[in-house]
Every structure is written in structure tokens, then in C-alpha cells.
Design a protein around this motif. Structure first.
Motif, PDB file in Angstrom:
ATOM      1  N   TYR A 264       0.819  -1.204   0.000  1.00  8.65           N
ATOM      2  CA  TYR A 264       0.000   0.000   0.000  1.00  8.65           C
ATOM      3  C   TYR A 264       0.857   1.260   0.000  1.00  8.65           C
ATOM      4  CZ  TYR A 264      -3.665  -3.323   1.223  1.00  8.65           C
ATOM      5  OH  TYR A 264      -4.535  -4.389   1.219  1.00  8.65           O
ATOM      6  N   LYS A 265       1.992   1.206   0.724  1.00  8.73           N
ATOM      7  CA  LYS A 265       2.859   2.386   0.751  1.00  8.73           C
ATOM      8  C   LYS A 265       3.472   2.654  -0.619  1.00  8.73           C
ATOM      9  CE  LYS A 265       6.479   4.728   3.342  1.00  8.73           C
ATOM     10  NZ  LYS A 265       7.069   5.350   2.140  1.00  8.73           N
ATOM     11  N   ASP A 272      -1.740   3.122   4.986  1.00  8.57           N
ATOM     12  CA  ASP A 272      -3.203   3.190   5.017  1.00  8.57           C
ATOM     13  C   ASP A 272      -3.765   4.006   3.856  1.00  8.57           C
ATOM     14  OD1 ASP A 272      -2.291   5.630   5.816  1.00  8.57           O
ATOM     15  OD2 ASP A 272      -3.404   5.694   7.700  1.00  8.57           O
ATOM     16  N   ALA A 273      -2.958   4.246   2.812  1.00 13.50           N
ATOM     17  CA  ALA A 273      -3.401   5.041   1.662  1.00 13.50           C
ATOM     18  C   ALA A 273      -4.469   4.287   0.862  1.00 13.50           C
ATOM     19  CB  ALA A 273      -2.220   5.374   0.772  1.00 13.50           C
ATOM     20  N   THR A 274      -5.275   5.046   0.114  1.00 15.40           N
ATOM     21  CA  THR A 274      -6.322   4.440  -0.716  1.00 15.40           C
ATOM     22  C   THR A 274      -6.245   4.856  -2.175  1.00 15.40           C
ATOM     23  OG1 THR A 274      -7.832   6.251  -0.170  1.00 15.40           O
ATOM     24  CG2 THR A 274      -7.922   4.269   1.231  1.00 15.40           C
ATOM     25  N   THR A 275      -5.419   5.851  -2.507  1.00 16.35           N
ATOM     26  CA  THR A 275      -5.275   6.285  -3.899  1.00 16.35           C
ATOM     27  C   THR A 275      -3.808   6.395  -4.251  1.00 16.35           C
ATOM     28  OG1 THR A 275      -5.396   8.628  -3.236  1.00 16.35           O
ATOM     29  CG2 THR A 275      -7.456   7.559  -3.913  1.00 16.35           C
ATOM     30  N   VAL A 276      -3.510   6.226  -5.527  1.00 15.19           N
ATOM     31  CA  VAL A 276      -2.127   6.215  -5.982  1.00 15.19           C
ATOM     32  C   VAL A 276      -1.523   7.621  -5.921  1.00 15.19           C
ATOM     33  CG1 VAL A 276      -2.656   6.611  -8.427  1.00 15.19           C
ATOM     34  CG2 VAL A 276      -0.627   5.287  -7.801  1.00 15.19           C
ATOM     35  N   THR A 277      -0.212   7.681  -5.729  1.00 14.08           N
ATOM     36  CA  THR A 277       0.507   8.953  -5.674  1.00 14.08           C
ATOM     37  C   THR A 277       1.601   8.975  -6.733  1.00 14.08           C
ATOM     38  OG1 THR A 277       1.883  10.399  -4.300  1.00 14.08           O
ATOM     39  CG2 THR A 277       2.096   8.043  -3.937  1.00 14.08           C
ATOM     40  N   HIS A 278       2.015  10.180  -7.109  1.00 14.08           N
ATOM     41  CA  HIS A 278       3.100  10.307  -8.083  1.00 14.08           C
ATOM     42  C   HIS A 278       4.470  10.258  -7.420  1.00 14.08           C
ATOM     43  CE1 HIS A 278       2.720  14.469  -6.603  1.00 14.08           C
ATOM     44  NE2 HIS A 278       3.989  14.595  -6.933  1.00 14.08           N
ATOM     45  N   GLU A 279       4.528  10.210  -6.102  1.00 14.49           N
ATOM     46  CA  GLU A 279       5.799  10.201  -5.383  1.00 14.49           C
ATOM     47  C   GLU A 279       6.424   8.808  -5.382  1.00 14.49           C
ATOM     48  OE1 GLU A 279       7.359  12.753  -4.241  1.00 14.49           O
ATOM     49  OE2 GLU A 279       5.776  14.251  -4.547  1.00 14.49           O
ATOM     50  N   ASN A 280       7.758   8.756  -5.558  1.00 20.46           N
ATOM     51  CA  ASN A 280       8.473   7.482  -5.473  1.00 20.46           C
ATOM     52  C   ASN A 280       8.480   6.945  -4.058  1.00 20.46           C
ATOM     53  OD1 ASN A 280       9.160   7.082  -8.143  1.00 20.46           O
ATOM     54  ND2 ASN A 280      11.156   8.073  -7.982  1.00 20.46           N
ATOM     55  N   ASP A 281       8.511   5.632  -3.946  1.00 19.86           N
ATOM     56  CA  ASP A 281       8.685   4.948  -2.672  1.00 19.86           C
ATOM     57  C   ASP A 281      10.178   4.625  -2.535  1.00 19.86           C
ATOM     58  OD1 ASP A 281       8.351   3.566  -0.315  1.00 19.86           O
ATOM     59  OD2 ASP A 281       7.492   1.776  -1.249  1.00 19.86           O
ATOM     60  N   VAL A 282      10.895   5.428  -1.769  1.00 20.06           N
ATOM     61  CA  VAL A 282      12.346   5.277  -1.633  1.00 20.06           C
ATOM     62  C   VAL A 282      12.644   4.631  -0.284  1.00 20.06           C
ATOM     63  CG1 VAL A 282      14.582   6.439  -1.703  1.00 20.06           C
ATOM     64  CG2 VAL A 282      12.659   7.344  -3.033  1.00 20.06           C
ATOM     65  N   ARG A 283      13.319   3.515  -0.319  1.00 23.84           N
ATOM     66  CA  ARG A 283      13.568   2.730   0.896  1.00 23.84           C
ATOM     67  C   ARG A 283      15.049   2.499   1.135  1.00 23.84           C
ATOM     68  NH1 ARG A 283       9.391   0.691   3.868  1.00 23.84           N
ATOM     69  NH2 ARG A 283       7.375   1.272   2.957  1.00 23.84           N
TER      70      ARG A 283
END
Length: 361
Positions: A264-265, A272-283
């Protein structure tokens, strides 16, 4: 003609030596790698000599234009038998210190210094056939091209090294094998994976980001090197050209209340998000392995250990199937980034290996 016996491939064994910065010639055979697979990947290339001769073909003859090899080998991550040397070949620089209060325990830290990078070392590989006397191959000027580690919940962690090399010398005498009496390798139960937002992980807080229940994972690095023979290179040798480095991380986990937040992240920016984002998931990802105890310092047990730290990964896949009749799983895939500030990968190894297998003569 009498009968002949073809011996088994199990008689093969290989080892290596790393060249120091001022070393010329072959590096000495300094360690035997108790490997499971060895591929020579030796190749002789031909070019056609073409011209019209009044026949049904323009191909008159051919000549040898290039001879090279790209040897690779695979083994379990065995301490003192090549594992520490593999990390040096990958990252090209290291520091070494004796663990405080210890007699034998050494801590090696392998990392690239982006501000003052060093060239990776050259290696000499030896593959002997120990049923006979003069059937060894020697691969010189081996430059690491591909590095891969694989780990799972059922099998021991393995590493694979793939090199660019000169065409091997052959009909060579077998080298004496150098095998430590104690065999310690990274087992499935030794390995844990830690995943957190970039810049979050520390030695003090890492346990809260631990994903101990995984199925399998891998880390691959490809330097995209090439063998390029020059006009003044002896036939069968070549100049090694370093390419544009790429690195990838993959991990499969059971889809559970603990792990589903990773999916989901990735899509929405939070667990707990429900809609997509344009931000990268950087881990940031750490892979940690602790194995057998080999020294006691004032009641504190010192274990063989490895921590591979990847400071920046852009997750590009975080997906779980939505149909089927098998256990629901989560697949993570990410690209390792290079930020010109920190080493793209670093590794810390605690071992009783007194020094790396480097030939400085």
C-alpha cells in the motif's frame, strides 16, 4: 587399443588470489573456493575473409579475431573461503580493525568512497583438475563484472561472481589447495531483512523494521564491463572497460498484516493510503546474517556476521496476486540508486580472517 576411463567432474577445484595495487604478473593462489558451479565461458571469435573468386561463395577463409573469457563461479557465502574477498572485489575499498578486546575477531567494512573512488582489483582465478597433474586453467586479469547474492527461507545464502578475463592459460600444473579446517557459511535461519524509509535505519532501531519471515530474495550488481583488445595487446588478452553500473534488489514475502503495508505504501505513499501517488517509494534495506560464535570477549559472544546496507532503493514493483489457490505472496522489486554522497552498497563483516587474500608481492 585399451579401455579408457573418463573421470568425474568432481575432481575440479578452484581458487583465487587478488592483485595488490602494484602487483604485476599472476596473483598467487591464496584461497580455495569450495564452490558449487564454475563456468569458463571461454570463446574464440572468427571473422570471415571474403572476396570474389568465381565460385559459389565469397567466403575464402576465416581468421581468429579475438580470444577472451568471462569466468564465473557460485558458492555458499563461506567465511574465510572467498566471501570477504567477493565483497572487496565488488566495492574496491575497505577498512579493517580488530574488534575491541578480541584476539581473533576482525571487522571489515567494504564501501565505495564516492569522493575518492578506487578502481576495483584484478583477480587471478585457478581451476584445476586434481585427478591429473597438468590440466589446470589460469584466468588472469579478471575484473568483476557481475555480483549476485541469493537467499531464501529454505536454502543457504549463495553468491555468484562473474568476471571479464583474458583467455585462460591451459595445460597448467595444479596449485596446492588452501582450505580452512572450519567451514562456516550463512544458513537460512541466519538471515533477516530490514526495510525502512530512506535514512531511518540505525543499529539501535533496526529491530522494529525487521522482516524475518521472507520467502526468497536477491541482490544483483552489473558493472556492464567489456573486454576490448587493443592493437598492442597480446592475442588472448584485452583492456577491460568499465561500463554503467546497475543494481537491483528483489524480495518475496508472505502477504500478512505485517507485510501488506509495503504494497500500500508503494502505491499510495503510506500503509493506510487508498489512492495512488506520483511520489516514489524510496527505501533503505539492510540484509543481516549472524552465524556461529567463534570468540568470547568478557562474556560477550562474537559471531560471524555480515550486514549489507543499501541506503537508497526506489521500489518499482510491490504486487500481490488477486486470484489463485495458493498462499498470497508479496513481490518487491527495486532499483539501487547512486547518490554520489554515500556508497551505493556497503558491507560490514565480522570474521576471524586475519587478512584478505591479496597478493602484494
Amino acid at each position: 587399443m585399451g579401455s579408457n576411463i573418463a573421470p568425474n567432474l568432481s575432481w575440479h577445484s578452484w581458487g583465487m588470489g587478488i592483485k595488490g595495487p602494484d602487483h604485476t604478473g599472476l596473483a598467487a593462489y591464496l584461497v580455495t573456493v569450495r564452490g558449487t558451479e564454475f563456468e569458463s565461458n571461454k570463446e574464440i571469435e572468427f571473422e570471415d575473409d571474403e572476396g570474389h573468386t568465381g565460385t559459389a561463395t565469397t567466403k575464402m577463409s576465416s581468421y581468429r579475431s579475438k580470444a577472451e573469457s568471462s569466468p564465473s563461479f557460485t558458492d555458499k557465502c563461506r567465511y574465510k573461503c572467498g566471501w570477504e574477498d567477493a565483497l572487496y572485489c565488488l566495492l574496491g575499498d575497505y577498512t579493517q580493525e580488530t574488534v575491541a578486546g578480541a584476539t581473533d575477531a576482525q571487522k571489515y567494512t567494504f564501501a565505495v568512497n564516492p569522493l575518492l573512488p578506487k578502481d576495483p582489483p584484478f583477480v587471478t582465478l585457478y581451476n584445476g583438475f586434481y585427478k591429473t597433474e597438468n590440466d589446470a586453467y589460469i584466468y588472469d586479469d579478471c575484473l568483476l563484472n557481475e555480483f549476485e547474492i541469493n537467499f531464501s527461507n529454505e536454502e543457504a545464502m549463495t553468491y555468484k561472481l562473474g568476471f571479464n578475463s583474458n583467455y585462460p592459460k591451459f595445460n597448467q600444473p595444479n596449485s596446492g589447495r588452501m582450505i580452512p579446517a572450519k567451514d562456516v557459511f550463512i544458513k537460512p535461519a541466519d538471515v533477516s531483512v530490514y526495510i525502512a524509509d530512506q535514512g531511518t535505519l540505525t543499529e539501535e532501531n533496526m529491530e522494529q523494521y525487521r522482516y524475518g519471515c521472507y520467502l526468497e530474495g536477491s541482490l544483483t550488481v552489473n558493472n556492464n564491463n567489456e573486454n576490448q583488445p587493443c592493437s598492442d595487446d597480446e592475442f588472448g588478452t584485452s583492456t577491460k572497460v568499465i561500463g554503467d553500473r546497475e543494481a537491483d534488489f528483489k524480495l518475496s514475502l508472505p502477504w500478512t498484516d505485517l507485510t501488506k503495508g509495503l504494497e500500500y505504501k508503494f502505491m499510495g505513499g503510506s500503509a493506510d493510503a487508498t489512492t495512488v501517488t506520483h511520489e516514489n517509494d524510496v527505501r533503505e534495506v539492510w540484509i543481516k546474517a549472524e552465524s556461529a560464535v567463534f570468540e568470547d570477549v568478557g562474556g560477550q559472544e562474537i559471531k560471524y556476521s555480515t550486514i549489507i546496507k543499501i541506503p537508497e532503493i526506489v521500489i518499482q514493483v510491490a504486487n500481490s496476486p488477486q486470484s489463485g489457490n495458493e498462499a498470497k505472496q508479496l513481490e518487491l522489486e527495486g532499483k539501487v540508486q547512486e547518490n554520489a554522497v554515500s556508497s551505493f552498497i556497503s558491507a560490514e563483516v565480522v570474521t576471524d580472517l586475519s587478512e584478505l587474500h591479496i597478493d602484494n608481492t
